[in-house]
Enzyme design. Structure first.
Site, PDB file in Angstrom:
ATOM      1  N   SER A  58       0.860  -1.194   0.000  1.00  0.00           N
ATOM      2  CA  SER A  58       0.000   0.000   0.000  1.00  0.00           C
ATOM      3  C   SER A  58       0.891   1.237   0.000  1.00  0.00           C
ATOM      4  O   SER A  58       2.026   1.196   0.507  1.00  0.00           O
ATOM      5  CB  SER A  58      -0.859   0.015   1.272  1.00  0.00           C
ATOM      6  OG  SER A  58      -1.470   1.288   1.452  1.00  0.00           O
TER       7      SER A  58
ATOM      8  N   TYR B  79      -1.457   0.078  10.597  1.00  0.00           N
ATOM      9  CA  TYR B  79      -1.750  -0.385   9.228  1.00  0.00           C
ATOM     10  C   TYR B  79      -0.575  -0.064   8.307  1.00  0.00           C
ATOM     11  O   TYR B  79      -0.061  -0.929   7.593  1.00  0.00           O
ATOM     12  CB  TYR B  79      -3.045   0.246   8.700  1.00  0.00           C
ATOM     13  CG  TYR B  79      -3.305  -0.146   7.257  1.00  0.00           C
ATOM     14  CD1 TYR B  79      -3.623  -1.459   6.932  1.00  0.00           C
ATOM     15  CD2 TYR B  79      -3.179   0.781   6.211  1.00  0.00           C
ATOM     16  CE1 TYR B  79      -3.819  -1.851   5.612  1.00  0.00           C
ATOM     17  CE2 TYR B  79      -3.384   0.398   4.896  1.00  0.00           C
ATOM     18  CZ  TYR B  79      -3.702  -0.913   4.610  1.00  0.00           C
ATOM     19  OH  TYR B  79      -3.879  -1.300   3.295  1.00  0.00           O
TER      20      TYR B  79
HETATM   21  P1  NDP Z   1     -11.597  -5.898   0.856  1.00  0.00           P
HETATM   22  O1  NDP Z   1     -12.021  -5.677   2.261  1.00  0.00           O
HETATM   23  O2  NDP Z   1     -12.595  -5.723  -0.227  1.00  0.00           O
HETATM   24  O3  NDP Z   1     -10.932  -7.347   0.695  1.00  0.00           O
HETATM   25  C1  NDP Z   1     -10.095  -7.890   1.678  1.00  0.00           C
HETATM   26  C2  NDP Z   1      -9.951  -9.369   1.444  1.00  0.00           C
HETATM   27  O4  NDP Z   1      -9.047  -9.893   2.444  1.00  0.00           O
HETATM   28  C3  NDP Z   1     -11.270 -10.114   1.576  1.00  0.00           C
HETATM   29  O5  NDP Z   1     -11.369 -11.081   0.567  1.00  0.00           O
HETATM   30  C4  NDP Z   1     -11.157 -10.788   2.945  1.00  0.00           C
HETATM   31  O6  NDP Z   1     -11.826 -12.049   2.921  1.00  0.00           O
HETATM   32  C5  NDP Z   1      -9.656 -11.021   3.041  1.00  0.00           C
HETATM   33  N1  NDP Z   1      -9.212 -11.198   4.419  1.00  0.00           N
HETATM   34  C6  NDP Z   1      -9.183 -10.289   5.418  1.00  0.00           C
HETATM   35  N2  NDP Z   1      -8.759 -10.868   6.550  1.00  0.00           N
HETATM   36  C7  NDP Z   1      -8.508 -12.172   6.269  1.00  0.00           C
HETATM   37  C8  NDP Z   1      -8.036 -13.281   7.016  1.00  0.00           C
HETATM   38  N3  NDP Z   1      -7.738 -13.196   8.319  1.00  0.00           N
HETATM   39  N4  NDP Z   1      -7.891 -14.479   6.384  1.00  0.00           N
HETATM   40  C9  NDP Z   1      -8.193 -14.595   5.070  1.00  0.00           C
HETATM   41  N5  NDP Z   1      -8.639 -13.600   4.316  1.00  0.00           N
HETATM   42  C10 NDP Z   1      -8.788 -12.388   4.907  1.00  0.00           C
HETATM   43  O7  NDP Z   1     -10.361  -4.887   0.637  1.00  0.00           O
HETATM   44  P2  NDP Z   1      -9.371  -4.679  -0.618  1.00  0.00           P
HETATM   45  O8  NDP Z   1      -9.697  -5.571  -1.733  1.00  0.00           O
HETATM   46  O9  NDP Z   1      -9.309  -3.222  -0.858  1.00  0.00           O
HETATM   47  O10 NDP Z   1      -8.003  -5.123   0.082  1.00  0.00           O
HETATM   48  C11 NDP Z   1      -7.165  -6.136  -0.431  1.00  0.00           C
HETATM   49  C12 NDP Z   1      -5.740  -5.807  -0.041  1.00  0.00           C
HETATM   50  O11 NDP Z   1      -5.364  -4.569  -0.635  1.00  0.00           O
HETATM   51  C13 NDP Z   1      -5.503  -5.652   1.448  1.00  0.00           C
HETATM   52  O12 NDP Z   1      -4.265  -6.241   1.769  1.00  0.00           O
HETATM   53  C14 NDP Z   1      -5.443  -4.130   1.631  1.00  0.00           C
HETATM   54  O13 NDP Z   1      -4.651  -3.772   2.738  1.00  0.00           O
HETATM   55  C15 NDP Z   1      -4.794  -3.718   0.329  1.00  0.00           C
HETATM   56  N6  NDP Z   1      -5.001  -2.334  -0.080  1.00  0.00           N
HETATM   57  C16 NDP Z   1      -6.247  -1.782  -0.191  1.00  0.00           C
HETATM   58  C17 NDP Z   1      -6.385  -0.464  -0.612  1.00  0.00           C
HETATM   59  C18 NDP Z   1      -7.704   0.210  -0.708  1.00  0.00           C
HETATM   60  O14 NDP Z   1      -7.742   1.470  -0.640  1.00  0.00           O
HETATM   61  N7  NDP Z   1      -8.806  -0.495  -0.892  1.00  0.00           N
HETATM   62  C19 NDP Z   1      -5.215   0.331  -1.032  1.00  0.00           C
HETATM   63  C20 NDP Z   1      -3.952  -0.354  -0.856  1.00  0.00           C
HETATM   64  C21 NDP Z   1      -3.874  -1.634  -0.424  1.00  0.00           C
HETATM   65  P3  NDP Z   1     -12.758 -12.631   4.079  1.00  0.00           P
HETATM   66  O15 NDP Z   1     -13.342 -11.481   4.819  1.00  0.00           O
HETATM   67  O16 NDP Z   1     -13.747 -13.478   3.352  1.00  0.00           O
HETATM   68  O17 NDP Z   1     -11.815 -13.452   4.894  1.00  0.00           O
HETATM   69  C1  8X3 Z   2      -5.030   1.643   1.723  1.00  0.00           C
HETATM   70  C2  8X3 Z   2      -4.627   3.001   1.269  1.00  0.00           C
HETATM   71  O1  8X3 Z   2      -4.210   5.370   2.057  1.00  0.00           O
HETATM   72  O2  8X3 Z   2      -6.230   4.267   2.848  1.00  0.00           O
HETATM   73  O3  8X3 Z   2      -3.914   0.829   1.845  1.00  0.00           O
HETATM   74  O4  8X3 Z   2      -4.103   3.639   3.713  1.00  0.00           O
HETATM   75  S1  8X3 Z   2      -4.807   4.097   2.544  1.00  0.00           S
END
Ligand code: NDP
Ligand code: 8X3
Length: 252
Positions: free
Chosen positions: A137, A150
């Protein structure tokens, strides 16, 4: 030869969109997440794709080991591991933050990513190929108020990715870290513990990245020739950039 992608956190957001793009391009899939119903829905939608789905909480080491040791012969040669499962919880300043939230982020974003990587690496190394794409991220490079643990977990992801490259030198296994900025998914609903109004406000008046934008980048990374390793991709929506440094001024 059909390739296989192993995607953690494929029940929503980036993971779901990545699963779709790889499915549409003829890959076999290993999909995991905690929500079984979502995994089932994906398999129904892509009933012509060879999918092995596993309910797994990546923060539970034994569950991860069982998931990897239980891979069927049809899905045990992994060409892409997408370490995507992760979350942010809370945005309070450190002095008011919930320690349980901090632990959950460390257990998922750091330990979960370590467990899955460690379990799958030996086979990749013995095959002399494979690609690990970690979901970092911008929060891993750029501090912001409330980013505390985070952001620190994503800084771990960035340095772990670099160090993996060092260890995997000469093995043919590639490692990339994708570092997205503001992107709309279930991320903010999770961050604000289900408060949809607060989550929606994050994206109000913006044109954020979409999960499909990220999926296209991840797919592109895997399509580089085998001698090319993209170490790191930082991506923001056009509407996002940096703020000036915060300077606290004394009141006279
Ligand atoms: P979502 O919340 O839409 O997806 C998160 C996914 O992670 C879900 O499929 C969830 O599945 C899974 N997950 C969370 N905890 C667990 C666990 N303990 N075991 C297994 N699976 C888990 O968010 P995003 O798609 O946005 O996030 C995906 C990744 O991208 C993350 O690592 C996030 O930090 C990163 N990210 C997101 C950004 C954003 O602004 N959206 C920007 C930068 C990075 P389930 O709940 O079914 O277990
Ligand atoms: C998610 C992006 O800027 O909300 O990783 O932390 S931010």
């Amino acid at each position: 030869m059909t390739k296989t992608a192993f995607i953690t956190g494929s029940t929503s957001g980036f993971g779901w969109a990545c699963a779709e793009i790889f499915a549409e391009n003829g890959w076999n899939l290993v999909l995991s997440g905690r929500r079984e119903e979502r995994l089932r829905q994906f398999c129904e939608k892509y009933s012509d794709v060879k999918i092995h789905r596993v309910v797994c909480d990546v923060s539970k080491r034994r569950e991860v080991e069982a998931m990897v040791s239980g891979l069927p012969d049809s899905h045990n040669e992994i060409d892409l591991l997408l370490n995507n499962a992760g979350l942010a919880l809370g945005m309070n300043p450190a002095q008011d933050a919930d320690l349980d939230d901090w632990e959950t982020m460390v257990d998922t974003n750091i330990k979960g990513l370590m467990y899955v990587t460690r379990a799958l690496l030996p086979t990749m190394v013995s095959r002399g190929c494979g690609h690990i794409v970690n979901m970092g991220s911008i929060a891993g490079s750029w501090p912001y108020p409330g980013g505390n643990t985070y952001g620190a977990t994503k800084a771990f992801v960035a340095q772990f990715s670099n160090n993996l490259r060092a260890d995997l030198h000469g093995t043919g296994v590639r490692v990339s870290n994708v570092e997205p900025g503001l992107a709309e998914s279930e991320f903010s609903v999770v961050r604000f513990h289900g408060d949809k109004e607060k989550a929606d406000a994050v994206y109000d008046g913006t044109e954020p990245l979409t999960p499909q934008d990220i999926a296209e980048i991840v797919y592109w990374l895997t399509q580089r020739p085998p001698h090319v390793n993209i170490n790191r991709v930082e991506v923001m929506p056009v509407c996002q950039s940096w703020a000036p440094f915060a300077i606290h001024r004394k009141k006279e």
